[in-house]
Motif scaffolding. Sequence first.
Motif, PDB file in Angstrom:
ATOM      1  N   UNK A  54       0.845  -1.195   0.000  1.00 12.92           N
ATOM      2  CA  UNK A  54       0.000   0.000   0.000  1.00 12.92           C
ATOM      3  C   UNK A  54       0.882   1.246   0.000  1.00 12.92           C
ATOM      4  N   UNK A  55       0.780   2.058  -1.032  1.00 15.12           N
ATOM      5  CA  UNK A  55       1.611   3.258  -1.152  1.00 15.12           C
ATOM      6  C   UNK A  55       1.279   4.284  -0.075  1.00 15.12           C
ATOM      7  N   UNK A  56       0.008   4.348   0.341  1.00 14.31           N
ATOM      8  CA  UNK A  56      -0.371   5.294   1.393  1.00 14.31           C
ATOM      9  C   UNK A  56       0.298   4.945   2.715  1.00 14.31           C
ATOM     10  N   UNK A  57       0.373   3.665   3.017  1.00 21.43           N
ATOM     11  CA  UNK A  57       1.018   3.241   4.265  1.00 21.43           C
ATOM     12  C   UNK A  57       2.506   3.544   4.230  1.00 21.43           C
ATOM     13  N   UNK A  58       3.138   3.326   3.091  1.00 24.50           N
ATOM     14  CA  UNK A  58       4.562   3.657   2.975  1.00 24.50           C
ATOM     15  C   UNK A  58       4.781   5.164   3.109  1.00 24.50           C
ATOM     16  N   UNK A  59       3.833   5.951   2.601  1.00 24.87           N
ATOM     17  CA  UNK A  59       3.928   7.409   2.784  1.00 24.87           C
ATOM     18  C   UNK A  59       3.811   7.763   4.265  1.00 24.87           C
ATOM     19  N   UNK A  60       2.893   7.103   4.973  1.00 29.93           N
ATOM     20  CA  UNK A  60       2.754   7.348   6.410  1.00 29.93           C
ATOM     21  C   UNK A  60       4.025   6.967   7.164  1.00 29.93           C
ATOM     22  N   UNK A  61       4.662   5.880   6.754  1.00 36.41           N
ATOM     23  CA  UNK A  61       5.921   5.482   7.388  1.00 36.41           C
ATOM     24  C   UNK A  61       7.010   6.515   7.134  1.00 36.41           C
ATOM     25  N   UNK A  62       7.019   7.092   5.941  1.00 36.92           N
ATOM     26  CA  UNK A  62       7.986   8.141   5.626  1.00 36.92           C
ATOM     27  C   UNK A  62       7.746   9.384   6.476  1.00 36.92           C
ATOM     28  N   UNK A  63       6.480   9.753   6.647  1.00 32.69           N
ATOM     29  CA  UNK A  63       6.140  10.891   7.505  1.00 32.69           C
ATOM     30  C   UNK A  63       6.563  10.610   8.944  1.00 32.69           C
ATOM     31  N   UNK A  88      -1.337  13.798  20.458  1.00 40.85           N
ATOM     32  CA  UNK A  88      -0.837  15.157  20.241  1.00 40.85           C
ATOM     33  C   UNK A  88      -1.069  15.607  18.800  1.00 40.85           C
ATOM     34  N   UNK A  89      -0.808  14.724  17.844  1.00 42.88           N
ATOM     35  CA  UNK A  89      -0.960  15.064  16.432  1.00 42.88           C
ATOM     36  C   UNK A  89      -2.427  15.300  16.087  1.00 42.88           C
ATOM     37  N   UNK A  90      -3.306  14.451  16.608  1.00 42.45           N
ATOM     38  CA  UNK A  90      -4.735  14.593  16.326  1.00 42.45           C
ATOM     39  C   UNK A  90      -5.280  15.900  16.892  1.00 42.45           C
ATOM     40  N   UNK A  91      -4.866  16.252  18.105  1.00 41.18           N
ATOM     41  CA  UNK A  91      -5.341  17.489  18.717  1.00 41.18           C
ATOM     42  C   UNK A  91      -4.837  18.716  17.962  1.00 41.18           C
ATOM     43  N   UNK A  92      -3.632  18.628  17.425  1.00 38.77           N
ATOM     44  CA  UNK A  92      -3.055  19.781  16.728  1.00 38.77           C
ATOM     45  C   UNK A  92      -3.623  19.968  15.329  1.00 38.77           C
ATOM     46  N   UNK A  93      -3.768  18.882  14.596  1.00 44.14           N
ATOM     47  CA  UNK A  93      -4.069  18.997  13.165  1.00 44.14           C
ATOM     48  C   UNK A  93      -5.441  18.495  12.769  1.00 44.14           C
ATOM     49  N   UNK A  94      -6.081  17.697  13.610  1.00 44.69           N
ATOM     50  CA  UNK A  94      -7.381  17.082  13.276  1.00 44.69           C
ATOM     51  C   UNK A  94      -7.314  16.296  11.970  1.00 44.69           C
ATOM     52  N   UNK A  95      -6.144  15.702  11.713  1.00 48.44           N
ATOM     53  CA  UNK A  95      -5.993  14.854  10.529  1.00 48.44           C
ATOM     54  C   UNK A  95      -5.614  15.578   9.258  1.00 48.44           C
ATOM     55  N   UNK A  96      -5.181  16.804   9.321  1.00 44.19           N
ATOM     56  CA  UNK A  96      -4.837  17.543   8.103  1.00 44.19           C
ATOM     57  C   UNK A  96      -3.564  18.318   8.309  1.00 44.19           C
ATOM     58  N   UNK A  97      -3.192  19.129   7.308  1.00 41.22           N
ATOM     59  CA  UNK A  97      -3.778  19.195   5.959  1.00 41.22           C
ATOM     60  C   UNK A  97      -3.319  18.027   5.083  1.00 41.22           C
ATOM     61  N   UNK A  98      -4.248  17.439   4.356  1.00 36.40           N
ATOM     62  CA  UNK A  98      -3.915  16.296   3.512  1.00 36.40           C
ATOM     63  C   UNK A  98      -3.396  15.141   4.348  1.00 36.40           C
ATOM     64  N   UNK A  99      -2.323  14.533   3.895  1.00 38.83           N
ATOM     65  CA  UNK A  99      -1.729  13.404   4.619  1.00 38.83           C
ATOM     66  C   UNK A  99      -0.317  13.710   5.091  1.00 38.83           C
ATOM     67  N   UNK A 100       0.070  14.991   5.094  1.00 43.46           N
ATOM     68  CA  UNK A 100       1.448  15.351   5.445  1.00 43.46           C
ATOM     69  C   UNK A 100       1.731  15.164   6.927  1.00 43.46           C
ATOM     70  N   UNK A 101       0.687  15.105   7.761  1.00 39.72           N
ATOM     71  CA  UNK A 101       0.882  14.891   9.200  1.00 39.72           C
ATOM     72  C   UNK A 101       0.286  13.565   9.662  1.00 39.72           C
ATOM     73  N   UNK A 102      -0.058  12.690   8.732  1.00 36.47           N
ATOM     74  CA  UNK A 102      -0.664  11.419   9.101  1.00 36.47           C
ATOM     75  C   UNK A 102       0.420  10.389   9.377  1.00 36.47           C
ATOM     76  N   UNK A 103       0.688  10.170  10.646  1.00 43.80           N
ATOM     77  CA  UNK A 103       1.684   9.192  11.050  1.00 43.80           C
ATOM     78  C   UNK A 103       1.128   7.781  10.898  1.00 43.80           C
ATOM     79  N   UNK A 104       2.003   6.801  11.031  1.00 41.78           N
ATOM     80  CA  UNK A 104       1.584   5.400  10.893  1.00 41.78           C
ATOM     81  C   UNK A 104       0.538   5.027  11.932  1.00 41.78           C
ATOM     82  N   UNK A 105       0.664   5.560  13.153  1.00 36.90           N
ATOM     83  CA  UNK A 105      -0.298   5.250  14.205  1.00 36.90           C
ATOM     84  C   UNK A 105      -1.683   5.804  13.876  1.00 36.90           C
ATOM     85  N   UNK A 106      -1.739   6.965  13.225  1.00 35.55           N
ATOM     86  CA  UNK A 106      -3.026   7.553  12.854  1.00 35.55           C
ATOM     87  C   UNK A 106      -3.674   6.747  11.734  1.00 35.55           C
ATOM     88  N   UNK A 107      -2.870   6.299  10.775  1.00 36.38           N
ATOM     89  CA  UNK A 107      -3.401   5.446   9.710  1.00 36.38           C
ATOM     90  C   UNK A 107      -3.943   4.145  10.293  1.00 36.38           C
TER      91      UNK A 107
END
Length: 320
Positions: free
Chosen positions: A88-97, A259-278
């Motif tokens: 899954x390319x999205x998961x690999x992107x989350x791992x990179x983030x 911490x990430x969810x409270x700060x960004x609410x899942x945005x913008x886009x997927x640039x802050x979506x960590x593997x744990x959030x996915x």
Amino acid sequence: MTNSSASEAVAIGAAKRTPEVIARRVRGLSDRAIAWLFIAPTIVLLLAINVFPLIWTVYLSFTNYKANRAARGVEWVGLDNYRRVLTDSDIWHNMLVTGHFLLWTMTFQVLIGFGLAWLINKNFKGHGVWTTVILLPMMLSPAVVGNFWTFLYQPQIGLFNYIVGFFTGVDPSSFEMIGSVNLAPWAIVIVDTWMWTPYVMLICLAGLRSIPDYIYEAAEVDGAGPLRTFWSITLPMVLPFLMLAVLFRAIENFKMFDLVVELTSGGPGSVTELASINLKREAFEKWRTGLSSAFAIILFVTVFGAANIYVKALNRVKQR
């Protein structure tokens, strides 16, 4: 009456009050058996809380189970979930983030934490008060910190924006940290560094204060300057503590979520979506329990393997 006599009296009184049937059984047990008798409840509790959920997760990772359709039949899908996760390319992107987040938070926390520990170790006037002030951020809940910094990052009223605008000349009302694709990841790095640098500082401070004074005195007698003393004595002897701090913080940041969810609410886009959030999205929004279980096992093996290698490197550093 001495302490030993009092202890003996208490032991004799307890033995007399023990029912004879139980007393005979206990007298027939070896020391090893008695030890196992005492630790057995703890082992059972650990098995129930830690081991069983892990085994159950491994089982679910080979099925198509969905928690929101528990009554539906469960089918064995073998390694299909693992193939889907690893391709899954999205998961690999989350791992990179996640890797980007780990790299920069560890770098800033180690540098700033060690610098603060080195300054506080000088025992200047009022160092105790400053130590307490520096430790305040790590005493707060991540959810509280996330909400607090969300207000600081607001374009209209955020104090952070006015500080940046003062030094850069940018209009604070037009400067958006969280909503910017380029700046949002750095906003999270700044908050995590602010919150957990004191933790790294404490560990480094313990390392600095464990160095005997006579080593510095011997170096001074030999004519070593401050820079030479730092590179030859201070840094090598504090390095195991630094590595330990990195290990603890890396494990915690790898599973960063609240911490990430409270700060960004899942945005913008997927640039802050960590593997744990996915992982949370797959498990509790898309209800792909089997797939998310496979994802969780892959993350667990990744962290466990990396930590094992790191601990071996840490042991080598300690043995030098």
